[in-house]
Write an enzyme that holds these catalytic residues in place. Sequence first.
Site, PDB file in Angstrom:
ATOM      1  CB  ILE A  66      59.547  35.105  26.405  1.00  0.00           C
ATOM      2  CG1 ILE A  66      59.390  35.145  24.692  1.00  0.00           C
ATOM      3  CG2 ILE A  66      58.179  34.339  27.058  1.00  0.00           C
ATOM      4  CD1 ILE A  66      58.351  36.230  24.456  1.00  0.00           C
ATOM      5  CG  PHE A  67      59.096  37.112  33.160  1.00  0.00           C
ATOM      6  CD1 PHE A  67      60.373  36.702  33.675  1.00  0.00           C
ATOM      7  CD2 PHE A  67      57.907  36.882  33.907  1.00  0.00           C
ATOM      8  CE1 PHE A  67      60.411  36.561  35.092  1.00  0.00           C
ATOM      9  CE2 PHE A  67      57.937  36.667  35.386  1.00  0.00           C
ATOM     10  CZ  PHE A  67      59.186  36.344  35.947  1.00  0.00           C
ATOM     11  CE1 TYR A  69      52.687  32.624  35.851  1.00  0.00           C
ATOM     12  CE2 TYR A  69      53.530  34.163  34.166  1.00  0.00           C
ATOM     13  CZ  TYR A  69      52.567  33.350  34.724  1.00  0.00           C
ATOM     14  OH  TYR A  69      51.364  33.520  34.307  1.00  0.00           O
ATOM     15  N   GLY A  70      55.816  29.721  34.809  1.00  0.00           N
ATOM     16  CA  GLY A  70      55.266  28.601  35.191  1.00  0.00           C
ATOM     17  C   GLY A  70      55.320  27.566  33.937  1.00  0.00           C
ATOM     18  CB  SER A  71      53.014  25.451  31.783  1.00  0.00           C
ATOM     19  OG  SER A  71      52.392  26.759  31.175  1.00  0.00           O
ATOM     20  CD  GLU A 144      50.850  31.563  27.998  1.00  0.00           C
ATOM     21  OE1 GLU A 144      50.034  31.998  29.204  1.00  0.00           O
ATOM     22  OE2 GLU A 144      51.324  30.572  28.360  1.00  0.00           O
TER      23      GLU A 144
END
Length: 243
Positions: A66-67, A69-71, A144
């Site tokens: 999993i990438f 980048y935020g929360s 998401e």
Amino acid sequence: MTVPLKTRLAPPAARRRLTEDLVSRVYRQVPDPGPHLDLVPLEDDDYRRMTARLMEEIDPRQGLWIFAYGSLLWNPTFRYAEHRVGTVHGWHRSYCLHLTRWRGTPEEPGLMLALERGGACKGVLFRLPAGEEAKDIELLLRREIGFKESGNRWRWFDARTDQGMVRALGFVANHACSYYRPEPPLEQTVAMLARACGHGGSCAEYLYKTVASLEQYGIHDRHLWRLQDRVAEQIAIETGGGI
């Protein structure tokens, strides 16, 4: 071995101006107005179909990565077996999702990060434990993508790490969503992030936790760093308490 979710990996590289004290000045209790009536929630069958499709697309040689980048860095839905810092080329962080719920209200709309085309984004890749992929994918999708018209859509990334290329699942901005808009000019973005708060918390809190989490992995996002500096100054001015 599964790594604890809140492992501290590195001390901050420099002092952030946006602090917990400043973030606390923005917080206020806001009742949840409920989802917009024109947003249609996804059903269990929708999540099962999406999960089945993604399970078929996992590279069995690498497993599920999993990438983040935020929360997802500080509020994930999963535990992980391995992590790597990596870069996805062709995408960058952008405050392009406008919120009137969760971290904003109709009177003081908020902004949420998503990935937009162009540039590069450095984040963290998490490899999930084998045997739990279907459960973790469905939980991630429910987090998401909550509605048929969602601000996010999934895609697979080829991320570059020091240990080689990794194929990872991630989420990008959905331009067809009604609350997608290009990131506002800097002054407007700063003002919105310094003021907006909803029943899920404030935008200042989201920015603070994202920048702090990136720092723990040795990642410095110049755009977010500039924003936290300006948002800290704006909160101090509006609350009269100094920095």
